[in-house]
Design a protein around this motif. Structure first.
Motif, PDB file in Angstrom:
ATOM      1  N   CYS A 191       0.852  -1.203   0.000  1.00 25.04           N
ATOM      2  CA  CYS A 191       0.000   0.000   0.000  1.00 25.04           C
ATOM      3  C   CYS A 191       0.883   1.246   0.000  1.00 25.04           C
ATOM      4  O   CYS A 191       0.642   2.184  -0.759  1.00 25.04           O
ATOM      5  CB  CYS A 191      -0.913   0.001   1.219  1.00 25.04           C
ATOM      6  N   ASP A 192       1.910   1.251   0.857  1.00 28.98           N
ATOM      7  CA  ASP A 192       2.827   2.385   0.934  1.00 28.98           C
ATOM      8  C   ASP A 192       3.572   2.592  -0.381  1.00 28.98           C
ATOM      9  O   ASP A 192       3.930   3.719  -0.726  1.00 28.98           O
ATOM     10  CB  ASP A 192       3.838   2.195   2.063  1.00 28.98           C
ATOM     11  N   ALA A 193       3.803   1.528  -1.115  1.00 32.32           N
ATOM     12  CA  ALA A 193       4.524   1.613  -2.388  1.00 32.32           C
ATOM     13  C   ALA A 193       3.636   2.123  -3.521  1.00 32.32           C
ATOM     14  O   ALA A 193       4.108   2.324  -4.643  1.00 32.32           O
ATOM     15  CB  ALA A 193       5.097   0.249  -2.754  1.00 32.32           C
ATOM     16  N   GLY A 194       2.341   2.309  -3.248  1.00 30.76           N
ATOM     17  CA  GLY A 194       1.438   2.835  -4.255  1.00 30.76           C
ATOM     18  C   GLY A 194       0.766   1.782  -5.111  1.00 30.76           C
ATOM     19  O   GLY A 194       0.191   2.096  -6.154  1.00 30.76           O
ATOM     20  N   ASP A 195       0.805   0.538  -4.660  1.00 32.07           N
ATOM     21  CA  ASP A 195       0.201  -0.548  -5.440  1.00 32.07           C
ATOM     22  C   ASP A 195      -1.324  -0.562  -5.392  1.00 32.07           C
ATOM     23  O   ASP A 195      -1.948  -1.291  -6.164  1.00 32.07           O
ATOM     24  CB  ASP A 195       0.725  -1.903  -4.955  1.00 32.07           C
ATOM     25  N   TYR A 196      -1.926   0.195  -4.468  1.00 36.06           N
ATOM     26  CA  TYR A 196      -3.377   0.176  -4.291  1.00 36.06           C
ATOM     27  C   TYR A 196      -3.943   1.582  -4.229  1.00 36.06           C
ATOM     28  O   TYR A 196      -3.384   2.451  -3.567  1.00 36.06           O
ATOM     29  CB  TYR A 196      -3.757  -0.517  -2.965  1.00 36.06           C
ATOM     30  N   SER A 197      -5.078   1.795  -4.871  1.00 34.40           N
ATOM     31  CA  SER A 197      -5.892   2.987  -4.620  1.00 34.40           C
ATOM     32  C   SER A 197      -6.605   2.748  -3.292  1.00 34.40           C
ATOM     33  O   SER A 197      -6.614   1.615  -2.780  1.00 34.40           O
ATOM     34  CB  SER A 197      -6.928   3.165  -5.732  1.00 34.40           C
ATOM     35  N   LEU A 198      -7.261   3.763  -2.756  1.00 35.62           N
ATOM     36  CA  LEU A 198      -7.995   3.576  -1.502  1.00 35.62           C
ATOM     37  C   LEU A 198      -9.072   2.501  -1.658  1.00 35.62           C
ATOM     38  O   LEU A 198      -9.192   1.612  -0.816  1.00 35.62           O
ATOM     39  CB  LEU A 198      -8.623   4.885  -1.026  1.00 35.62           C
ATOM     40  N   GLY A 199      -9.834   2.555  -2.743  1.00 32.42           N
ATOM     41  CA  GLY A 199     -10.897   1.571  -2.945  1.00 32.42           C
ATOM     42  C   GLY A 199     -10.358   0.159  -3.062  1.00 32.42           C
ATOM     43  O   GLY A 199     -10.895  -0.771  -2.450  1.00 32.42           O
ATOM     44  N   ALA A 200      -9.298  -0.015  -3.836  1.00 31.24           N
ATOM     45  CA  ALA A 200      -8.707  -1.352  -4.003  1.00 31.24           C
ATOM     46  C   ALA A 200      -8.095  -1.846  -2.699  1.00 31.24           C
ATOM     47  O   ALA A 200      -8.199  -3.029  -2.355  1.00 31.24           O
ATOM     48  CB  ALA A 200      -7.665  -1.332  -5.110  1.00 31.24           C
ATOM     49  N   MET A 201      -7.476  -0.937  -1.956  1.00 23.97           N
ATOM     50  CA  MET A 201      -6.904  -1.311  -0.667  1.00 23.97           C
ATOM     51  C   MET A 201      -8.004  -1.796   0.276  1.00 23.97           C
ATOM     52  O   MET A 201      -7.876  -2.836   0.924  1.00 23.97           O
ATOM     53  CB  MET A 201      -6.176  -0.119  -0.049  1.00 23.97           C
ATOM     54  N   CYS A 202      -9.092  -1.030   0.350  1.00 23.41           N
ATOM     55  CA  CYS A 202     -10.192  -1.400   1.245  1.00 23.41           C
ATOM     56  C   CYS A 202     -10.840  -2.715   0.806  1.00 23.41           C
ATOM     57  O   CYS A 202     -11.197  -3.530   1.663  1.00 23.41           O
ATOM     58  CB  CYS A 202     -11.201  -0.267   1.338  1.00 23.41           C
ATOM     59  N   ASP A 203     -10.966  -2.929  -0.486  1.00 17.36           N
ATOM     60  CA  ASP A 203     -11.494  -4.209  -0.972  1.00 17.36           C
ATOM     61  C   ASP A 203     -10.610  -5.360  -0.501  1.00 17.36           C
ATOM     62  O   ASP A 203     -11.111  -6.399  -0.058  1.00 17.36           O
ATOM     63  CB  ASP A 203     -11.579  -4.227  -2.498  1.00 17.36           C
TER      64      ASP A 203
END
Length: 107
Positions: free
Chosen positions: A44-56
């Motif tokens: 997540c810190d590396a930018g692999d996820y948007s907020l929505g994708a992270m929460c999913d």
């Protein structure tokens, strides 16, 4: 420019484990293993996820139905505001443009 974690806020990741674990019905070590020790948080810190994708992905990993804002609130419990530094930023902002940056993930 002010960094968020370690400057405007003390970054204390362990602060979020107990309340986050309680919110999803698991133990702090279980939550820690699934979200942080697994490398997910680093991605997540590396930018692999948007907020929505992270929460999913958090919902999938934790088998929870928490909404995005609830997940973000739990995640952000690791940040403890440093009121003195924030007051300094407000004083500087009276005469200068002020910005905040972070290398933390989207939540």
């Amino acid at each position: 420019m002010f960094d968020l974690g370690g400057v405007l806020c003390r970054y204390v990741p362990k602060r979020r484990l107990e309340p986050f674990a309680q919110a999803v019905g698991m133990t702090p070590p279980e939550l820690d293993a699934l979200l942080f020790e697994s490398g997910f948080s680093a991605r997540c810190d590396a930018g692999d996820y948007s907020l929505g994708a992270m929460c999913d992905e958090v919902r999938r990993r934790l088998h929870t139905s928490l909404d995005d804002m609830a997940i973000a609130r739990q995640w952000a419990l690791a940040f403890e505001p440093d009121r003195e530094v924030i007051a300094l930023a407000h004083r500087i902002a009276r005469t200068h443009r002020v910005g905040v940056f972070t290398n933390n993930g989207p939540a």
